[in-house]
Write a protein that holds these residues in place. Structure first.
Motif, PDB file in Angstrom:
ATOM      1  N   ALA A 263       0.786  -1.131  -0.068  1.00 46.38           N
ATOM      2  CA  ALA A 263       0.056  -0.057   0.086  1.00 46.38           C
ATOM      3  C   ALA A 263       0.902   1.430   0.082  1.00 46.38           C
ATOM      4  CB  ALA A 263      -0.955  -0.065   1.318  1.00 46.38           C
ATOM      5  N   CYS A 264       0.315   2.210  -0.767  1.00 45.38           N
ATOM      6  CA  CYS A 264       1.198   3.653  -0.736  1.00 45.38           C
ATOM      7  C   CYS A 264       0.055   4.429   0.194  1.00 45.38           C
ATOM      8  CB  CYS A 264       1.488   3.922  -2.055  1.00 45.38           C
ATOM      9  SG  CYS A 264       2.348   5.170  -2.100  1.00 45.38           S
ATOM     10  N   VAL A 265       0.462   5.130   1.143  1.00 45.21           N
ATOM     11  CA  VAL A 265      -0.392   6.284   2.048  1.00 45.21           C
ATOM     12  C   VAL A 265       0.520   7.422   2.254  1.00 45.21           C
ATOM     13  CG1 VAL A 265      -2.015   4.174   2.633  1.00 45.21           C
ATOM     14  CG2 VAL A 265      -0.055   4.790   3.982  1.00 45.21           C
ATOM     15  N   VAL A 266      -0.373   8.207   2.827  1.00 47.35           N
ATOM     16  CA  VAL A 266       0.248   9.369   3.665  1.00 47.35           C
ATOM     17  C   VAL A 266       0.040   9.195   5.026  1.00 47.35           C
ATOM     18  CG1 VAL A 266      -0.066  11.017   1.864  1.00 47.35           C
ATOM     19  CG2 VAL A 266      -1.887  10.880   3.682  1.00 47.35           C
ATOM     20  N   PRO A 267       0.658   9.769   5.714  1.00 50.73           N
ATOM     21  CA  PRO A 267       0.742   9.558   7.443  1.00 50.73           C
ATOM     22  C   PRO A 267      -0.562   9.869   7.994  1.00 50.73           C
ATOM     23  CG  PRO A 267       2.796  10.636   6.970  1.00 50.73           C
ATOM     24  CD  PRO A 267       1.993  10.575   5.616  1.00 50.73           C
ATOM     25  N   ALA A 268      -1.438  10.727   7.369  1.00 51.91           N
ATOM     26  CA  ALA A 268      -2.829  10.976   8.029  1.00 51.91           C
ATOM     27  C   ALA A 268      -3.517   9.638   7.569  1.00 51.91           C
ATOM     28  CB  ALA A 268      -3.483  12.052   7.471  1.00 51.91           C
ATOM     29  N   MET A 269      -3.386   9.005   6.528  1.00 50.98           N
ATOM     30  CA  MET A 269      -4.358   7.836   6.058  1.00 50.98           C
ATOM     31  C   MET A 269      -4.024   6.723   7.223  1.00 50.98           C
ATOM     32  SD  MET A 269      -4.028   7.972   2.099  1.00 50.98           S
ATOM     33  CE  MET A 269      -4.725   9.404   1.203  1.00 50.98           C
ATOM     34  N   LEU A 270      -2.636   6.525   7.539  1.00 54.78           N
ATOM     35  CA  LEU A 270      -2.120   5.303   8.484  1.00 54.78           C
ATOM     36  C   LEU A 270      -3.012   5.666   9.895  1.00 54.78           C
ATOM     37  CD1 LEU A 270       1.819   5.103   8.208  1.00 54.78           C
ATOM     38  CD2 LEU A 270      -0.147   3.200   7.870  1.00 54.78           C
ATOM     39  N   ARG A 271      -2.918   6.930  10.401  1.00 54.52           N
ATOM     40  CA  ARG A 271      -3.521   7.330  11.400  1.00 54.52           C
ATOM     41  C   ARG A 271      -5.046   7.037  11.423  1.00 54.52           C
ATOM     42  NH1 ARG A 271      -2.377  12.418  11.869  1.00 54.52           N
ATOM     43  NH2 ARG A 271      -0.696  12.551  13.471  1.00 54.52           N
ATOM     44  N   MET A 272      -5.766   7.485  10.332  1.00 46.63           N
ATOM     45  CA  MET A 272      -7.094   7.015  10.364  1.00 46.63           C
ATOM     46  C   MET A 272      -7.480   5.467  10.275  1.00 46.63           C
ATOM     47  SD  MET A 272      -8.706   9.992   7.802  1.00 46.63           S
ATOM     48  CE  MET A 272      -7.407   9.851   6.486  1.00 46.63           C
ATOM     49  N   MET A 273      -6.665   4.583   9.727  1.00 50.96           N
ATOM     50  CA  MET A 273      -6.864   3.388   9.735  1.00 50.96           C
ATOM     51  C   MET A 273      -6.547   2.735  11.178  1.00 50.96           C
ATOM     52  SD  MET A 273      -5.647   1.780   6.105  1.00 50.96           S
ATOM     53  CE  MET A 273      -4.067   2.618   6.228  1.00 50.96           C
ATOM     54  N   LEU A 274      -5.547   3.295  11.865  1.00 54.45           N
ATOM     55  CA  LEU A 274      -5.289   2.770  13.059  1.00 54.45           C
ATOM     56  C   LEU A 274      -6.034   2.971  14.055  1.00 54.45           C
ATOM     57  CD1 LEU A 274      -1.254   2.896  13.065  1.00 54.45           C
ATOM     58  CD2 LEU A 274      -2.816   0.821  12.702  1.00 54.45           C
ATOM     59  N   THR A 275      -6.986   4.278  14.043  1.00 56.43           N
ATOM     60  CA  THR A 275      -7.779   4.561  15.028  1.00 56.43           C
ATOM     61  C   THR A 275      -9.343   4.267  14.619  1.00 56.43           C
ATOM     62  OG1 THR A 275      -7.992   6.951  13.884  1.00 56.43           O
ATOM     63  CG2 THR A 275      -6.483   6.516  15.894  1.00 56.43           C
ATOM     64  N   GLU A 276      -9.617   3.498  13.367  1.00 56.72           N
ATOM     65  CA  GLU A 276     -10.968   3.198  13.137  1.00 56.72           C
ATOM     66  C   GLU A 276     -11.349   2.238  14.278  1.00 56.72           C
ATOM     67  OE1 GLU A 276     -14.246   3.311  10.776  1.00 56.72           O
ATOM     68  OE2 GLU A 276     -12.486   4.711  10.642  1.00 56.72           O
ATOM     69  N   PRO A 277     -12.724   2.437  14.796  1.00 59.16           N
ATOM     70  CA  PRO A 277     -13.129   1.581  15.842  1.00 59.16           C
ATOM     71  C   PRO A 277     -12.954  -0.046  15.304  1.00 59.16           C
ATOM     72  CG  PRO A 277     -14.464   3.403  15.578  1.00 59.16           C
ATOM     73  CD  PRO A 277     -13.495   3.450  14.603  1.00 59.16           C
ATOM     74  N   GLY A 278     -12.531  -0.960  15.986  1.00 62.28           N
ATOM     75  CA  GLY A 278     -12.608  -2.483  15.798  1.00 62.28           C
ATOM     76  C   GLY A 278     -11.447  -2.764  14.994  1.00 62.28           C
ATOM     77  N   VAL A 279     -10.572  -1.879  14.655  1.00 59.22           N
ATOM     78  CA  VAL A 279      -9.461  -2.305  13.673  1.00 59.22           C
ATOM     79  C   VAL A 279      -8.197  -2.774  14.595  1.00 59.22           C
ATOM     80  CG1 VAL A 279      -7.869  -1.487  12.350  1.00 59.22           C
ATOM     81  CG2 VAL A 279     -10.149  -0.717  11.640  1.00 59.22           C
ATOM     82  N   GLY A 280      -7.715  -3.897  14.280  1.00 61.78           N
ATOM     83  CA  GLY A 280      -6.539  -4.279  14.944  1.00 61.78           C
ATOM     84  C   GLY A 280      -5.532  -5.072  14.156  1.00 61.78           C
ATOM     85  N   ALA A 281      -4.307  -5.644  14.653  1.00 58.74           N
ATOM     86  CA  ALA A 281      -3.318  -6.246  13.900  1.00 58.74           C
ATOM     87  C   ALA A 281      -4.096  -7.209  12.803  1.00 58.74           C
ATOM     88  CB  ALA A 281      -2.384  -6.712  14.771  1.00 58.74           C
ATOM     89  N   GLU A 282      -5.045  -7.955  13.296  1.00 55.02           N
ATOM     90  CA  GLU A 282      -5.527  -9.072  12.539  1.00 55.02           C
ATOM     91  C   GLU A 282      -5.921  -8.348  11.230  1.00 55.02           C
ATOM     92  OE1 GLU A 282      -8.803  -7.418  15.171  1.00 55.02           O
ATOM     93  OE2 GLU A 282      -6.509  -8.278  15.327  1.00 55.02           O
ATOM     94  N   ASP A 283      -6.417  -7.231  11.000  1.00 52.32           N
ATOM     95  CA  ASP A 283      -6.855  -6.882   9.762  1.00 52.32           C
ATOM     96  C   ASP A 283      -5.677  -6.476   8.690  1.00 52.32           C
ATOM     97  OD1 ASP A 283      -9.493  -6.533  10.041  1.00 52.32           O
ATOM     98  OD2 ASP A 283      -8.853  -5.180  11.850  1.00 52.32           O
ATOM     99  N   PHE A 284      -4.374  -6.386   9.227  1.00 54.99           N
ATOM    100  CA  PHE A 284      -3.421  -6.339   8.310  1.00 54.99           C
ATOM    101  C   PHE A 284      -2.530  -7.361   8.025  1.00 54.99           C
ATOM    102  CE2 PHE A 284      -4.502  -2.433  10.759  1.00 54.99           C
ATOM    103  CZ  PHE A 284      -4.948  -1.574   9.777  1.00 54.99           C
ATOM    104  N   THR A 285      -3.044  -8.721   8.161  1.00 52.98           N
ATOM    105  CA  THR A 285      -1.813  -9.657   8.137  1.00 52.98           C
ATOM    106  C   THR A 285      -1.518 -10.065   6.633  1.00 52.98           C
ATOM    107  OG1 THR A 285      -3.890 -11.331   8.076  1.00 52.98           O
ATOM    108  CG2 THR A 285      -2.803 -10.928  10.386  1.00 52.98           C
ATOM    109  N   THR A 286      -1.950  -9.691   5.673  1.00 51.99           N
ATOM    110  CA  THR A 286      -1.556  -9.784   4.415  1.00 51.99           C
ATOM    111  C   THR A 286      -0.582  -8.912   3.972  1.00 51.99           C
ATOM    112  OG1 THR A 286      -3.318  -8.691   3.219  1.00 51.99           O
ATOM    113  CG2 THR A 286      -3.712 -11.048   3.744  1.00 51.99           C
TER     114      THR A 286
END
Length: 527
Positions: A263-286
């Motif tokens: 994935a190619c993102v800007v830092p603000a996008m990383l922050r938004m994904m990580l703070t999305e309710p219910g999101v955890g490490a298991e969502d990024f395993t691929t």
């Protein structure tokens, strides 16, 4: 490293050195892997054969409409497969694609269309009111994206005879224009191949593309980062997942459900994904690699990202004028607690970096000056602005306007935009350093620092702070937090809590707007 046109086993690194233009890219992969998925957008999929033949028809339609080499074709719409059809159609006719930020107002869009001399506009219906609101006439030909297939279907799908060279212009992107009118940055085909080729020749895999990769593009195509990332994946022959517009929940779902690997993102996008309710490490395993850039990242966010997302991270730094990335902080340098976590990175093979003083003299390691980049991916010119081109592109060097220094090992550390430096009692203070430290405070979501006039010290540091939800921090809290972390002359004299900071349509902070509050009516903007 694979260098032939033969199919590869899953996971093999992909590099096809015989490709040097986007025309080659389209032809090569349509012949080599016609049934492989090139683009996924919402519920639609295009194979490499689809993309090749559709862009061929599109190219013939452009020619039939009277467009020739050098003419401009603008695209005003959200991300879709049509954007990439347009890109390859322009490559096959020598016309130049002008992606327009769909968040812009009618006067801003009018400027880009007029400045570029656009002859044909590809328009998504949702943005018809923007075009109708322009004080000037639209281009001579307007094609609705919804009827694009009908418009081009009458033409055959054979490849046009035009053959681009690496130096043929193919895209013209407009800079954000936080001051003055946006400038059109002309990029040639070589922009999208030069860094890839230099990395492959040197055996560097800081950023790599592998068989079976599925790449998320979080950055829109009207930004050089989005366009560059898409072309890199097309050149490799992987699958591109295009989001109509970035939304954190949707991005996380796509990563999980499609098995996205890069994935190619800007830092603000990383922050938004990580703070999305219910999101955890298991969502990024691929995920195996995240490439990020476009704005400074705080150490706190970077360390959180490394903890939650178990994959390689590569930071990129560059400008539209450098053809996107010129400097990279490779995955091996992403070690929590390492001083390199504050670096922008080191130049790619074939790229040179220097810092200069106000007289143009090169500075030794450790001294802050203007960052200059010499890269084979650099722009051709600012469209129609030879004087501005000559100011920025000097003897092959792009003068970035960024302030930074190099260390003894050649790593670049950015301090800020030179124009944003604050002069406190003769000392240069760089806002990014203070902002980065403030944003590591647990009650601070975002911080922007500007200089304001001060009778005693020349300027003082004024901090605008966006607090997180809950009880906001006091000025005393913030000051006590910064005292052990920053030199005394860097400490803000005043803190102002705000709900949000102003941004332009591209999402960049309008620092000048905040600063002008203090300097309006002044004879000059330094003290």
């Amino acid at each position: 490293m694979e260098t032939s046109g033969a199919p590869q086993t899953r996971g093999a690194r992909l590099h096809h050195p015989e490709l040097s233009t986007l025309v080659h890219t389209s032809r090569f992969h349509a012949g080599r892997q016609p049934g492989a998925t090139a683009v996924i957008c919402e519920d639609r999929r295009l194979t490499y054969a689809d993309l090749h033949h559709r862009s061929n028809r599109f190219a013939h339609a452009l020619t039939a409409a009277g467009l020739a080499e050098g003419d401009r074709v603008a695209y005003l719409g959200k991300e879709s497969e049509h954007y990439y059809e347009a890109l390859f159609a322009c490559a096959k006719t020598g016309t130049v694609l002008v992606p327009v930020n769909w968040r812009l107002t009618a006067p801003e869009v009018a400027h880009i269309l007029q400045d570029s001399g656009t002859r044909l506009l590809l328009l998504e219906d949702a943005f018809t009111p923007t075009v109708e609101g322009m004080a000037t006439e639209p281009p001579e030909t307007v094609v609705r994206l919804g009827s694009l297939a009908t418009w081009s279907s009458r033409y055959d799908d054979t490849e046009p005879e035009f053959e681009a060279t690496p130096d043929t212009p193919v895209a013209q992107l407009y800079t954000s224009g936080t001051t003055g009118l946006p400038k059109g940055v002309v990029l040639a085909h070589r922009t999208f191949f030069a860094i890839r080729d230099r990395m492959a020749a040197a055996g560097v895999d800081w950023i790599d593309w592998r068989a079976g990769d599925i790449a998320l593009i979080g950055i829109p195509g009207f930004h050089v980062g989005g366009l560059w990332w898409a072309t890199q994946n097309f050149n490799a022959g992987t699958t591109v997942v295009a989001m109509r517009a970035f939304a954190a929940r949707q991005a996380v779902d796509l990563i999980r459900d499609l098995g996205i690997t890069t994935a190619c993102v800007v830092p603000a996008m990383l922050r938004m994904m990580l703070t999305e309710p219910g999101v955890g490490a298991e969502d990024f395993t691929t995920l195996r690699k995240i490439v990020y850039g476009g704005s400074p990242i705080s150490e706190a966010l970077l360390e959180e990202s490394l903890t939650v997302v178990d994959c390689d991270f590569a930071q990129i730094y560059g400008l539209t004028e450098t053809g996107n990335t010129a400097v990279c902080l490779p995955p091996a340098a992403h070690v929590p607690g390492s001083p390199l976590m504050q670096a922008a990175g080191r130049p790619y093979p074939g790229v040179r970096v220097k810092t200069i003083d106000a007289r143009g003299r090169e500075l030794p390691p450790g001294e802050v000056g203007e960052v200059c980049l010499h890269t084979p991916a650099r722009m051709v010119e600012y469209w129609g602005l030879p004087d501005r081109t000559a100011e920025t592109l000097v003897d092959g060097w792009i003068h970035t306007g960024d302030a930074g220094h190099l260390d003894e090992d050649g790593y670049l550390f950015l301090r800020d935009r030179i124009k944003d430096a604050i002069l406190v009692a003769g000392e240069n203070v760089y806002p990014a350093e203070i902002e980065n430290t403030l944003e590591s405070h647990p009650q601070v979501a975002e911080a922007v620092v500007v200089g304001a006039p001060d009778e005693r010290w020349g300027e003082y540091v004024h901090a605008f702070v966006v607090p997180v939800s809950g009880p906001p921090p006091t000025a005393r809290d913030l000051h006590a937090f910064l005292v052990p972390r920053l030199a005394s002359f860097k400490l803000p004299a005043r803190y102002e809590l705000v709900d949000a900071v102003p941004r332009n349509p591209s999402g960049k902070i309008l620092r000048r707007e905040l600063r002008d509050r203090f300097w309006s009516g002044a004879a000059r903007n330094v003290n």
